[in-house]
Design a protein around this motif. Sequence first.
Motif: not given
Length: 304
Positions: A9-16
């Motif tokens: 989830l954290r990576e999705l917040s960065i990479r979109k």
Amino acid sequence: MDLGRLRTLRELSIRKTMAAVSEALYVSPSAISQQLTLLEQEVGATLIERRGRGVSLTAAGQVLVEHAERVFAELEIAKADIQKLENLVAGDIRVAAFPSVATALMPSTMRHLNREHPQLNIGFDEMEPEESLAALRTWQTDVAIIDDLNVLAGALDPSIETVPLIEDVFLVMMGKEHPLATKPEVTLTDLLHESWVIDTASKNYTSMITQACQGAGFDPRIVARCKGFEVSVALIREHCGISILPGLRASRDLTDVEVRPLKPEIRRKISLAFRKGQRHSPLIRAFINACVHRAAEVTRSVKE
């Protein structure tokens, strides 16, 4: 709550996008989607919503990422504190660095650490700065060597700390018999009519060269786009073109190639990056100290 799902989830917040997260984590998009669905079931709230081809976090998702950041930071601090209690430099550490700095610094740094701390196991991955920073954020590496050409200081994740390592000055490289080899230094206007060999591993490097030339009043006539330094140097050696390449590269294995300072200078700052809370880890501290020491040696040798 599963930490792996929180990291996704954290990576999705960065990479979109799911595709970008999949690429960064080396997991299929369907697996990423499944992990996020399971996380939503765990917390009992919708965490993401689709918008066109991308996705965005809901208010609940943003709150969870903020909490996850603090959890990960505390876990890093706890790990470092436990290692500090033991005061033993032992275990595994992964390091990612881009080719020019890796060539100049990594072999001697690793040799020193292998000798001084035989229980420390160093794993090395060659990565461009943006790639290594993504690996650092997703726990695929422990230290990333980055530069301010590819990673702007203001763009760094708040959970990442940096230590200055070395400044690299770009130099003009040409064949032994090139007319400019008679000059003690070269200006960009001297290169107006030259053919250029460009290393395309970093798009920001290519942009830097293009913008510098345009600032001098011309567009570089690029005759070769290479994905590695070896091919670039081979072409330069045979007078197929010239290039502006990192000074760290020029310090090693350049038979039959002339190197000249560029005026005005183009510089980049190179740093060690690691997750907050790791600075006090004996493993990270040992690597930082050894790498900084080696960088200082390289700087002194260049000045001499």
